[in-house]
Design a protein around this motif. Structure first.
Motif, mmCIF file in Angstrom:
data_model
loop_
_atom_site.group_PDB
_atom_site.id
_atom_site.type_symbol
_atom_site.label_atom_id
_atom_site.label_comp_id
_atom_site.label_asym_id
_atom_site.label_seq_id
_atom_site.Cartn_x
_atom_site.Cartn_y
_atom_site.Cartn_z
ATOM 1 N N LEU A 1 0.832 -1.215 0.000
ATOM 2 C CA LEU A 1 0.000 0.000 0.000
ATOM 3 C C LEU A 1 0.862 1.258 0.000
ATOM 4 O O LEU A 1 0.578 2.218 -0.724
ATOM 5 C CB LEU A 1 -0.920 0.002 1.222
ATOM 6 N N ILE A 2 1.899 1.255 0.814
ATOM 7 C CA ILE A 2 2.815 2.405 0.868
ATOM 8 C C ILE A 2 3.426 2.651 -0.510
ATOM 9 O O ILE A 2 3.498 3.795 -0.979
ATOM 10 C CB ILE A 2 3.917 2.183 1.924
ATOM 11 N N GLU A 3 3.843 1.574 -1.159
ATOM 12 C CA GLU A 3 4.459 1.686 -2.479
ATOM 13 C C GLU A 3 3.454 2.174 -3.522
ATOM 14 O O GLU A 3 3.775 3.022 -4.371
ATOM 15 C CB GLU A 3 5.039 0.332 -2.896
ATOM 16 N N HIS A 4 2.233 1.663 -3.465
ATOM 17 C CA HIS A 4 1.176 2.094 -4.389
ATOM 18 C C HIS A 4 0.914 3.591 -4.248
ATOM 19 O O HIS A 4 0.822 4.321 -5.248
ATOM 20 C CB HIS A 4 -0.105 1.301 -4.112
ATOM 21 N N LEU A 5 0.795 4.056 -3.007
ATOM 22 C CA LEU A 5 0.545 5.481 -2.768
ATOM 23 C C LEU A 5 1.744 6.321 -3.222
ATOM 24 O O LEU A 5 1.575 7.381 -3.820
ATOM 25 C CB LEU A 5 0.240 5.712 -1.289
ATOM 26 N N LYS A 6 2.934 5.827 -2.928
ATOM 27 C CA LYS A 6 4.148 6.560 -3.293
ATOM 28 C C LYS A 6 4.261 6.729 -4.809
ATOM 29 O O LYS A 6 4.655 7.793 -5.303
ATOM 30 C CB LYS A 6 5.376 5.839 -2.743
ATOM 31 N N LYS A 7 3.911 5.690 -5.552
ATOM 32 C CA LYS A 7 3.943 5.759 -7.019
ATOM 33 C C LYS A 7 2.990 6.823 -7.545
ATOM 34 O O LYS A 7 3.185 7.371 -8.625
ATOM 35 C CB LYS A 7 3.585 4.396 -7.610
ATOM 36 N N ASN A 8 1.956 7.075 -6.757
ATOM 37 C CA ASN A 8 0.971 8.097 -7.126
ATOM 38 C C ASN A 8 1.215 9.414 -6.381
ATOM 39 O O ASN A 8 0.311 10.231 -6.234
ATOM 40 C CB ASN A 8 -0.437 7.580 -6.856
ATOM 41 N N LYS A 9 2.443 9.575 -5.901
ATOM 42 C CA LYS A 9 2.895 10.816 -5.254
ATOM 43 C C LYS A 9 2.097 11.164 -4.001
ATOM 44 O O LYS A 9 1.742 12.323 -3.755
ATOM 45 C CB LYS A 9 2.858 11.986 -6.250
ATOM 46 N N ILE A 10 1.852 10.140 -3.182
ATOM 47 C CA ILE A 10 1.195 10.315 -1.889
ATOM 48 C C ILE A 10 2.047 9.618 -0.839
ATOM 49 O O ILE A 10 2.400 8.437 -0.994
ATOM 50 C CB ILE A 10 -0.232 9.727 -1.893
ATOM 51 N N LEU A 11 2.368 10.339 0.227
ATOM 52 C CA LEU A 11 3.204 9.768 1.290
ATOM 53 C C LEU A 11 2.344 9.306 2.463
ATOM 54 O O LEU A 11 1.710 10.111 3.141
ATOM 55 C CB LEU A 11 4.230 10.795 1.769
ATOM 56 N N ALA A 12 2.331 7.996 2.687
ATOM 57 C CA ALA A 12 1.717 7.405 3.877
ATOM 58 C C ALA A 12 2.829 6.763 4.690
ATOM 59 O O ALA A 12 3.826 6.291 4.133
ATOM 60 C CB ALA A 12 0.665 6.379 3.488
ATOM 61 N N VAL A 13 2.674 6.732 6.012
ATOM 62 C CA VAL A 13 3.782 6.285 6.863
ATOM 63 C C VAL A 13 3.311 5.307 7.929
ATOM 64 O O VAL A 13 2.137 5.281 8.301
ATOM 65 C CB VAL A 13 4.488 7.485 7.546
ATOM 66 N N THR A 14 4.246 4.515 8.411
ATOM 67 C CA THR A 14 3.981 3.618 9.539
ATOM 68 C C THR A 14 4.013 4.450 10.816
ATOM 69 O O THR A 14 4.062 5.673 10.768
ATOM 70 C CB THR A 14 5.036 2.505 9.585
ATOM 71 N N HIS A 15 3.976 3.773 11.975
ATOM 72 C CA HIS A 15 4.103 4.531 13.214
ATOM 73 C C HIS A 15 5.100 3.842 14.139
ATOM 74 O O HIS A 15 6.124 3.352 13.669
ATOM 75 C CB HIS A 15 2.740 4.752 13.871
ATOM 76 N N TYR A 16 4.823 3.812 15.437
ATOM 77 C CA TYR A 16 5.833 3.407 16.417
ATOM 78 C C TYR A 16 6.332 1.971 16.222
ATOM 79 O O TYR A 16 5.562 1.076 15.898
ATOM 80 C CB TYR A 16 5.270 3.514 17.838
ATOM 81 N N VAL A 17 7.615 1.794 16.489
ATOM 82 C CA VAL A 17 8.170 0.468 16.719
ATOM 83 C C VAL A 17 8.061 0.242 18.222
ATOM 84 O O VAL A 17 8.555 1.053 19.010
ATOM 85 C CB VAL A 17 9.640 0.381 16.259
ATOM 86 N N SER A 18 7.379 -0.808 18.623
ATOM 87 C CA SER A 18 7.102 -1.042 20.048
ATOM 88 C C SER A 18 8.364 -0.889 20.892
ATOM 89 O O SER A 18 9.413 -1.450 20.563
ATOM 90 C CB SER A 18 6.520 -2.439 20.239
ATOM 91 N N LEU A 19 8.237 -0.144 21.975
ATOM 92 C CA LEU A 19 9.407 0.172 22.793
ATOM 93 C C LEU A 19 9.997 -1.049 23.481
ATOM 94 O O LEU A 19 11.195 -1.098 23.745
ATOM 95 C CB LEU A 19 9.042 1.240 23.834
ATOM 96 N N HIS A 20 9.164 -2.052 23.779
ATOM 97 C CA HIS A 20 9.693 -3.239 24.471
ATOM 98 C C HIS A 20 10.669 -4.016 23.594
ATOM 99 O O HIS A 20 11.496 -4.783 24.093
ATOM 100 C CB HIS A 20 8.549 -4.149 24.934
#
Length: 376
Positions: A310-329
């Motif tokens: 999904l991130i790659e699909h959006l990026k190809k269409n010039k839209i930036l979507a991002v993940t969020h936190y990497v669990s602190l534990h």
């Protein structure tokens, strides 16, 4: 390119910054700082407010005010930003991580009591995406075990919780202490910036001292003493008047900002609720006791692979979507200290959560149209 975030500007920021310069006092706790303090106290029922240079600073003040000592334990969700834990690590605390709910990134309140020991001193309730934790449960545990509750309300400005008593209360007004962020990714901003909220009378006087480098300077400027002295530990936590002036321009437009953000959030939700079903993707859940302040819109992807796609699909269409936190534990810094206790739900959100672009001027229809073109 549609970015993930774009800071909102009301148009009055430079006007008020120029005013602050003309007033001739650019250091903290001046005209605009006081205006901001009064607004938050009156609108949300906070007992005492102190602007800070960041939410991290506000959390560090919470750690000092809570009198956390080396070896004390503090319960913190694993799925959160590093500052939620770091502020307490800095004073020597042991962080005990709690898992998320299966259906929401917030800390699972049903798991907290099992983590409380004789060394536990505080619970940090992080309101993820501005959505309330189960504050009745958390406050009941705090009373039962004599713990301090700190609301990490970094994302939660203008969001509310309805308790068992039917009362609707602003997030940040329920715990003994709370911390907010005005980072440029938040609903209202000052570039970098934060706010400490003190709801317990026993912390009010000391909070001003810690805020002013360990001195009773605030009392001096109010004319309550004829000189100020070094009386406690502290640091330079207060922001300049330039930051406060910028924030005031945002505060004046809070209602309009919230109205627009809610429209964007609801547009995402209404237009994606059917699209997600065949893809086994989930949209955000808002518990009945919580309001939605439209801080972010996220998707729970079916797999790590799907999220990357999904991130790659959006990026190809010039839209930036991002993940969020990497669990602190599972972080390199704390992995060995945490031990082998599995926090599977927190890990789930680390691997599956995808944040879509979200800001005042967003062309949300374009993002939705591109998502509708996605094929696995």
């Amino acid at each position: 390119m549609i970015p993930f975030n774009k800071p909102y500007l009301s148009g009055s920021e430079l006007v008020y910054i120029e005013q602050a310069i003309k007033f001739g006092k650019l250091s903290g706790n001046g005209f605009f700082t006081k205006k901001c303090h009064l607004f938050f106290e009156e609108k949300y029922g906070f007992k005492k407010v102190l602007l800070t240079t960041s939410c991290t600073d506000a959390l560090e003040m919470c750690a000092i005010l809570s009198n956390i000592q080396p070896g004390d334990e503090v319960i913190v969700p694993s799925f959160t930003f590093v500052s939620s834990a770091l502020a307490f690590i800095r004073v020597g605390a042991k962080i005990v991580f709690v898992d998320s709910y299966r259906d929401h990134p917030n800390m699972d309140s049903n798991m907290i009591e099992g983590l409380i020991t004789s060394k536990t001193k505080a619970i940090v309730a992080v309101h993820y995406a501005g959505v309330a934790c189960d504050m009745d449960c958390i406050m009941e545990l705090a009373e039962k075990y004599n713990l301090v509750v700190i609301e990490d309300a970094a994302q939660a400005i203008d969001s509310f919780y309805t308790g068992k008593d039917g009362k609707k209360r602003a997030l940040g007004s329920i715990g003994h202490l709370a911390a907010f962020s005005f980072h440029e990714t938040k609903n209202i901003i000052s570039g970098e910036g934060g706010m400490l909220v003190i709801n317990d009378e026993r912390f009010i006087e000391r909070s001003e001292v810690i805020w002013e480098k360990g001195t009773n300077r605030a009392k001096f400027f109010r004319g309550e003493i004829n000189k100020y002295e070094w009386v406690d530990i502290g640091s330079s936590f207060l922001p300049s008047e330039i930051i406060a002036a910028f924030l005031w321009a945002q505060i004046e437009n809070l209602e309009e900002i919230q109205k627009r953000r809610l429209k964007i959030w609801n547009t995402y939700f209404e237009n994606l609720k059917e699209w997600v079903k065949p893809l086994n993707i989930k949209t955000p859940k808002i518990p009945k006791y919580a309001t939605n302040n439209a801080h972010m819109f996220y998707l729970e992807c079916a797999s790590l692979k799907q999220r990357a796609s999904l991130i790659e699909h959006l990026k190809k269409n010039k839209i930036l979507a991002v993940t969020h936190y990497v669990s602190l534990h599972s972080s390199p810094f704390y992995k060995e200290i945490h031990g082998r206790r599995d926090l599977c739900n927190s890990t789930y959100f680390t691997d599956r959560l995808l944040r879509l672009p979200f800001y005042y001027e967003l062309d949300v229809d374009k993002v939705i149209n591109v998502l509708n073109q996605y094929e696995e």
